[in-house]
Write an enzyme that holds these catalytic residues in place. Structure first.
Site, short mmCIF file in Angstrom:
data_model
loop_
_atom_site.label_atom_id
_atom_site.label_comp_id
_atom_site.label_asym_id
_atom_site.label_seq_id
_atom_site.Cartn_x
_atom_site.Cartn_y
_atom_site.Cartn_z
N ARG A 274 0.86 -1.18 0.00
CA ARG A 274 0.00 0.00 0.00
C ARG A 274 0.90 1.24 0.00
O ARG A 274 1.43 1.63 1.03
CB ARG A 274 -0.89 -0.03 1.25
CG ARG A 274 -2.05 0.94 1.21
CD ARG A 274 -2.75 0.96 2.56
NE ARG A 274 -1.94 1.66 3.55
CZ ARG A 274 -1.87 1.34 4.84
NH1 ARG A 274 -2.51 0.29 5.29
NH2 ARG A 274 -1.14 2.04 5.67
N HIS A 278 -3.62 4.39 4.67
CA HIS A 278 -4.79 3.51 4.72
C HIS A 278 -6.01 4.21 4.10
O HIS A 278 -6.71 3.65 3.27
CB HIS A 278 -5.07 3.11 6.17
CG HIS A 278 -6.30 2.29 6.36
ND1 HIS A 278 -6.41 0.99 5.91
CD2 HIS A 278 -7.49 2.59 6.93
CE1 HIS A 278 -7.60 0.52 6.22
NE2 HIS A 278 -8.28 1.47 6.83
N TYR A 287 3.82 4.76 11.54
CA TYR A 287 4.13 3.33 11.72
C TYR A 287 5.01 2.75 10.62
O TYR A 287 5.29 1.55 10.65
CB TYR A 287 2.83 2.52 11.84
CG TYR A 287 1.84 2.72 10.73
CD1 TYR A 287 1.94 2.01 9.53
CD2 TYR A 287 0.78 3.61 10.88
CE1 TYR A 287 1.01 2.18 8.52
CE2 TYR A 287 -0.15 3.79 9.86
CZ TYR A 287 -0.03 3.07 8.69
OH TYR A 287 -0.96 3.25 7.68
#
Length: 378
Positions: A274, A278, A287
């Site tokens: 990705r 998100h 993160y």
């Protein structure tokens, strides 16, 4: 205290494996390859269908532009949220292209691109994310189940539809898409178990993009790969490079053919990444580091195919320019239509909830209708 520690529990009472015991299924053929299957950059690429690959390239370019335009619309307030599939376009496009007209696609909320590649109007694909109206399209017309925001709930639905089609003798295969995070949901395991027991004509495509929002895969499962989970349910597991559209298309095509011919379900793990957050509400820098993202950019699905096709003389500068121009035209049309304020009827809230409205629903509809009429008269 265990059974063996109970008084009088001797060797004669201990359970033993019956002499005739044997595995229900030989696990060896079900195991995935140790490395993700690849085609681009290998000798297998010499056998690629040029026409199919040019179509894949055009769809990848359009998909990348679609992602960029949808993200821009979110920033402009035209969408409430958009889960981008930048970096995952190969999985999305391949999933759409391997299905026949009568087959069904069961997407997750992130799979709007797969729905568009299957022929769904881009505006209808984004209607749910804009918050305008129910699903935004007729699932029966397009053979595309509603975009599923709850994780993994679409998988048992796919199994049910596929099993019902098989009982009726219909030539239908269901392809269900899910992310790595969704494999941690109970619905995933229930769906795989029923699919294998019933030998339902369904294909499960897991897009392992590395993170369930902010949770890396290593904190979700200790399995060697997600594809290995197939063995526990008695179906083949396949591991494929999710950024290699030729490989994904080949593996999915094989699984769809197997399902259609009565061979049962397959679990496919496509290893991808990705590239973006998100959703627009997520801060991915909290993160993961930039170096990780940059490393994956070198394995970009659009560039991988473009390099392969140009090196083999299958794609030239004119073909690249034509694909980009078509993508720009799509984006312009999407912009124009999404920038027009929709005309909404609040009474639509009560449509398509039940085939026949319940008493409580009729009561609520009457209350809203009275409020709307009072507003008009004031």
């Amino acid at each position: 205290m265990t059974v063996q520690e109970l008084p009088g529990a001797g060797a004669s009472h201990r359970s033993a494996t019956p002499p005739a015991w044997s595995p229900r299924t030989d696990p060896a053929p079900l195991l995935p390859d140790p490395e993700p299957y690849r085609v681009l950059g290998t000798p297998a690429a010499e056998k690629l269908d040029p026409e199919l690959m040019r179509r894949c390239y055009a769809e990848l370019v359009r998909g990348r532009r679609y992602n960029a335009q949808a993200t821009a619309l979110t920033r402009q307030g035209r969408l409430a949220v958009y889960p981008s599939t930048v970096g995952q376009e190969a999985c999305e496009i391949a999933a759409a292209l391997v299905l026949q007209e009568q087959d069904w696609l069961f997407p997750s909320y992130r799979d709007t691109l797969a729905a568009v590649a299957r022929g769904l109007d881009p505006v209808q694909a984004l209607t749910l994310l804009r918050g305008d109206w129910h699903t935004g399209y007729d699932p029966r017309e397009h053979r595309i189940a509603p975009l599923s925001t709850p994780l993994a709930t679409q998988l048992p639905h796919a199994v049910g539809l596929a099993h019902a089609a098989r009982l009726r003798g219909d030539d239908v295969v269901a392809l269900a898409m899910i992310g790595d995070g969704g494999t941690s949901e109970g619905d995933f395991h229930e769906a795989l178990n029923f699919a294998a027991v019933w030998q339902a004509p369904v294909v499960f495509l897991v897009q392992n993009n590395g993170f369930a929002i902010s949770v890396p895969l290593a904190k979700q499962t200790a399995a060697p790969t997600l594809a290995h989970k197939a063995v526990g349910y008695g179906m083949p597991g396949r591991l494929v490079d999710g950024n290699d559209i030729a490989a994904v298309h080949e593996v999915l095509s094989e699984a769809v053919r197997r399902a259609r011919s009565g061979g049962g379900p397959t679990l496919i793990e496509a290893v991808t990444y990705r590239m973006e957050a998100h959703t627009n509400a997520d801060d991915a820098t909290r993160y993961r580091g930039d170096a990780e993202v940059e490393a994956w950019k070198a394995h970009d699905p659009v560039e991988l195919l473009e390099r392969e096709l140009t090196a083999r003389g299958v794609l030239d500068a004119a073909g690249i320019a034509a694909a980009k121009e078509a993508a720009e035209q799509m984006a312009a049309a999407l912009r124009e239509r999404m920038n027009a304020d929709p005309v909404l009827n609040p009474m639509d809230l009560f449509e398509h909830v039940y085939a026949e409205q319940t008493g409580q629903l009729r009561e609520q509809a009457d209350m809203l209708r009275a409020e709307l009429e009072a507003e008009e008269q004031s």
